[in-house]
Scaffold this motif. Structure first.
Motif, PDB file in Angstrom:
ATOM      1  N   VAL A  90      42.455   1.996   1.130  1.00  0.00           N
ATOM      2  CA  VAL A  90      43.219   1.414   2.221  1.00  0.00           C
ATOM      3  C   VAL A  90      42.795   1.907   3.389  1.00  0.00           C
ATOM      4  N   ILE A  91      42.378   0.973   4.332  1.00  0.00           N
ATOM      5  CA  ILE A  91      42.027   1.733   5.950  1.00  0.00           C
ATOM      6  C   ILE A  91      43.043   1.022   6.841  1.00  0.00           C
ATOM      7  N   PHE A  92      43.674   1.869   7.624  1.00  0.00           N
ATOM      8  CA  PHE A  92      44.733   1.438   8.517  1.00  0.00           C
ATOM      9  C   PHE A  92      44.055   1.216   9.463  1.00  0.00           C
ATOM     10  N   GLU A  93      44.237   0.081  10.307  1.00  0.00           N
ATOM     11  CA  GLU A  93      43.880  -0.461  11.562  1.00  0.00           C
ATOM     12  C   GLU A  93      45.042  -0.914  12.359  1.00  0.00           C
ATOM     13  N   HIS A  94      44.790  -0.628  13.824  1.00  0.00           N
ATOM     14  CA  HIS A  94      45.888  -0.749  14.750  1.00  0.00           C
ATOM     15  C   HIS A  94      45.102  -2.022  15.586  1.00  0.00           C
ATOM     16  N   VAL A  95      45.983  -3.115  15.452  1.00  0.00           N
ATOM     17  CA  VAL A  95      45.269  -4.514  16.110  1.00  0.00           C
ATOM     18  C   VAL A  95      45.719  -4.654  17.477  1.00  0.00           C
ATOM     19  N   LYS A  96      45.055  -5.411  18.148  1.00  0.00           N
ATOM     20  CA  LYS A  96      45.438  -5.791  19.513  1.00  0.00           C
ATOM     21  C   LYS A  96      46.373  -7.168  19.641  1.00  0.00           C
ATOM     22  N   SER A  97      46.181  -7.766  18.484  1.00  0.00           N
ATOM     23  CA  SER A  97      47.029  -9.306  18.487  1.00  0.00           C
ATOM     24  C   SER A  97      47.019  -9.324  16.974  1.00  0.00           C
ATOM     25  N   ILE A  98      48.387 -10.183  16.677  1.00  0.00           N
ATOM     26  CA  ILE A  98      48.364 -10.432  15.259  1.00  0.00           C
ATOM     27  C   ILE A  98      48.585 -11.976  14.816  1.00  0.00           C
ATOM     28  N   LEU A  99      48.725 -12.936  15.909  1.00  0.00           N
ATOM     29  CA  LEU A  99      49.015 -14.425  15.716  1.00  0.00           C
ATOM     30  C   LEU A  99      47.414 -14.795  15.978  1.00  0.00           C
ATOM     31  N   THR A 100      46.889 -15.719  15.044  1.00  0.00           N
ATOM     32  CA  THR A 100      45.816 -16.519  15.232  1.00  0.00           C
ATOM     33  C   THR A 100      45.913 -17.908  15.235  1.00  0.00           C
ATOM     34  N   GLY A 101      45.150 -18.475  16.267  1.00  0.00           N
ATOM     35  CA  GLY A 101      45.408 -19.930  16.519  1.00  0.00           C
ATOM     36  C   GLY A 101      44.597 -20.740  15.330  1.00  0.00           C
ATOM     37  N   ASN A 114      48.004 -12.777   9.262  1.00  0.00           N
ATOM     38  CA  ASN A 114      47.417 -12.093   7.883  1.00  0.00           C
ATOM     39  C   ASN A 114      47.616 -10.334   8.193  1.00  0.00           C
ATOM     40  N   PRO A 115      48.608  -9.981   7.245  1.00  0.00           N
ATOM     41  CA  PRO A 115      48.928  -8.551   7.689  1.00  0.00           C
ATOM     42  C   PRO A 115      47.721  -7.882   7.045  1.00  0.00           C
ATOM     43  N   TYR A 116      46.866  -8.173   6.196  1.00  0.00           N
ATOM     44  CA  TYR A 116      45.836  -7.491   5.767  1.00  0.00           C
ATOM     45  C   TYR A 116      44.446  -8.131   5.760  1.00  0.00           C
ATOM     46  N   ILE A 148      41.947  -3.503   4.485  1.00  0.00           N
ATOM     47  CA  ILE A 148      42.529  -3.342   5.676  1.00  0.00           C
ATOM     48  C   ILE A 148      43.813  -3.575   6.119  1.00  0.00           C
ATOM     49  N   ALA A 149      44.767  -2.768   6.194  1.00  0.00           N
ATOM     50  CA  ALA A 149      46.154  -2.712   6.599  1.00  0.00           C
ATOM     51  C   ALA A 149      46.409  -2.663   8.051  1.00  0.00           C
ATOM     52  N   LYS A 150      47.072  -3.853   8.510  1.00  0.00           N
ATOM     53  CA  LYS A 150      47.299  -3.916  10.038  1.00  0.00           C
ATOM     54  C   LYS A 150      48.621  -3.326  10.386  1.00  0.00           C
ATOM     55  N   VAL A 151      48.668  -1.955  10.163  1.00  0.00           N
ATOM     56  CA  VAL A 151      49.944  -1.302  10.581  1.00  0.00           C
ATOM     57  C   VAL A 151      50.746  -1.681  11.414  1.00  0.00           C
ATOM     58  N   ASN A 152      50.472  -1.913  12.630  1.00  0.00           N
ATOM     59  CA  ASN A 152      51.229  -2.171  13.784  1.00  0.00           C
ATOM     60  C   ASN A 152      51.280  -3.534  13.898  1.00  0.00           C
ATOM     61  N   ALA A 153      51.157  -4.467  12.893  1.00  0.00           N
ATOM     62  CA  ALA A 153      51.287  -5.782  13.073  1.00  0.00           C
ATOM     63  C   ALA A 153      52.742  -6.395  13.739  1.00  0.00           C
ATOM     64  N   ALA A 154      53.742  -5.772  12.907  1.00  0.00           N
ATOM     65  CA  ALA A 154      55.044  -6.159  13.543  1.00  0.00           C
ATOM     66  C   ALA A 154      55.661  -5.825  15.152  1.00  0.00           C
ATOM     67  N   GLU A 155      54.930  -4.750  15.329  1.00  0.00           N
ATOM     68  CA  GLU A 155      55.082  -4.387  16.895  1.00  0.00           C
ATOM     69  C   GLU A 155      54.212  -5.269  17.646  1.00  0.00           C
ATOM     70  N   ARG A 156      52.994  -5.839  17.508  1.00  0.00           N
ATOM     71  CA  ARG A 156      52.205  -6.785  18.238  1.00  0.00           C
ATOM     72  C   ARG A 156      53.227  -7.916  18.117  1.00  0.00           C
TER      73      ARG A 156
END
Length: 402
Positions: A90-101, A114-116, A148-156
């Protein structure tokens, strides 16, 4: 001892991480005395719990490698190393955005989360496998072992929903990965996302083939009661033996039926996805799957014929030859018949439906079964009028001081 869930160093990118744990079969070992002699392609044995044994090169790879015999036993050593069951990283990733159109007219939702990236369920047919190519990872074995786990998804998500100009739209969780795959039990990223959606009274739907969704019924059920949530369970076969090789780390068919029942009893509108329909494999079960789902409490259903985009095509055909060599040619002939003579058809309007006589026969069978079972009689309409922007992260921090 560092945890395997620990964050990578700040200067380590996903491309750097992709260089770790590479398969020996991806390299050619030069012979000390003479040029390497190419060998026939290696057929690796199926591994329990993995959808594919093939770390197929992705379509952006600059180099092409093949195993060779250098006369020193390197090929045998490589095969033995490849046969060792790889663990999940499992690789942690901090994403810039979480919603995809969504820009596809074939899909009934506007936004997705997609949280992962990647999915440990290892479904060989997964249309999302090619997305690992953008990470310089293999759509084959890496897709189900390098998550890949988007660990800051809820924050974004909180930041996005709290913006003044945001307008709620149809939102689906888990369209290109299973939001309840095994790692979710430890990380809880999906649950944190749903908590933000609950706070904002933002409607959403979830699609999964995992019983893990039952953990979050305390959040999903009240939202469903307010007309703000719906769930869909993917049920591809009722045969445990087929499920074990088709979707090796997903919940068993009977467990998924129990999940449909649990969702229904909790008041969550639940639908079933009989997708993909694979000719001569799970296609004969179509009516039985729909009947079992309806008896468990499903109120709606949809079905999509097998799609083979990009690297999914060779991966699926390799799997087919490994597990069903007696009917592989028949399966692919029927797939091509539904795809205008090609292995895949990416055109809007036909990619999720197929075309031709056989695709039409599937639609007729599905329509008749759904009508007989009373599915799709009512449409689940979510309420967008209750949305209210959630508190910003800074405001939450201020409140926590009191």
């Amino acid at each position: 001892m560092p945890s395997r869930f620990s964050l990578p160093p700040a200067d380590e990118s996903l491309d750097d991480a992709a260089s770790l744990k590479r398969s020996p079969l991806r390299r050619s070992t030069p012979a000390p005395m003479a040029a390497p002699v190419p060998t026939a392609p290696i057929t690796l044995q199926p591994r329990k719990g993995r959808g594919t044994t093939w770390a197929i090169a992705h379509r952006f790879s600059r180099d092409e490698r093949e195993p060779v015999d250098d006369g020193w036993g390197a090929l045998d050593q490589a095969v033995q190393a490849e046969e060792l069951a790889p663990g999940t990283q499992v690789i942690f990733e901090h994403v810039k955005s979480i919603l995809t159109g969504n820009e596809s007219p074939d899909i009934p939702f506007d936004l997705s989360i997609n949280p992962y990236r990647g999915c440990e369920h290892g479904c060989i047919y997964c249309f999302a496998r090619p997305t690992h190519s953008y990470l310089n990872l293999s759509p084959g074995l890496d897709f189900e072992t390098r998550i890949i786990a988007k660990v800051n998804a809820a924050e974004r998500l909180r930041e996005t929903l709290s913006r003044p100009g945001y307008t709620p739209a149809q939102l689906n969780i888990g369209s290109a990965t299973d939001a309840y795959q095994p790692v979710e039990r430890k990380l809880g990223i999906t649950r944190a996302i749903i908590e933000v959606l609950c706070e904002a009274s933002h409607p959403f739907s979830v699609i999964t083939k995992s019983a893990g969704i039952e953990r979050d019924l305390d959040l999903i059920a009240p939202m469903a009661g307010a007309g703000l949530a719906a769930a869909y369970v993917s049920l591809t076969t009722l045969e445990p033996a087929l499920a074990r090789i088709l979707e090796p780390r997903a919940a068993s068919p009977q467990r998924r039926l129990k999940t449909i029942q649990s969702l229904s009893e909790a008041g969550v509108p639940v639908g079933v996805s009989v997708s993909p329909v694979i000719p001569f494999l799970n296609e004969p079960e179509l009516e039985r799957i729909l009947e079992a789902a309806a008896q468990a409490g499903a109120v709606s259903a949809f079905s999509i014929p097998l799609r083979l985009p990009w690297e999914v095509n060779p991966l699926f055909q390799d799997w087919l030859q490994t597990h069903f060599p007696d009917r592989a040619a028949r399966v692919m002939a029927r797939v091509r018949e539904m795809r205008g003579g090609r292995d895949n058809d990416a055109r809007f309007g036909t990619r999720l439906r197929g075309e031709g006589a056989w695709a039409e026969l599937l639609r007729q069978r599905f329509t008749l079964a759904v009508r007989k079972l009373g599915l799709n009689n009512t449409r689940t309409v979510l309420d967008f009028g209750e949305f209210r922007p959630p508190a910003r992260a800074g405001a939450l921090h201020q409140l926590s001081l009191f």
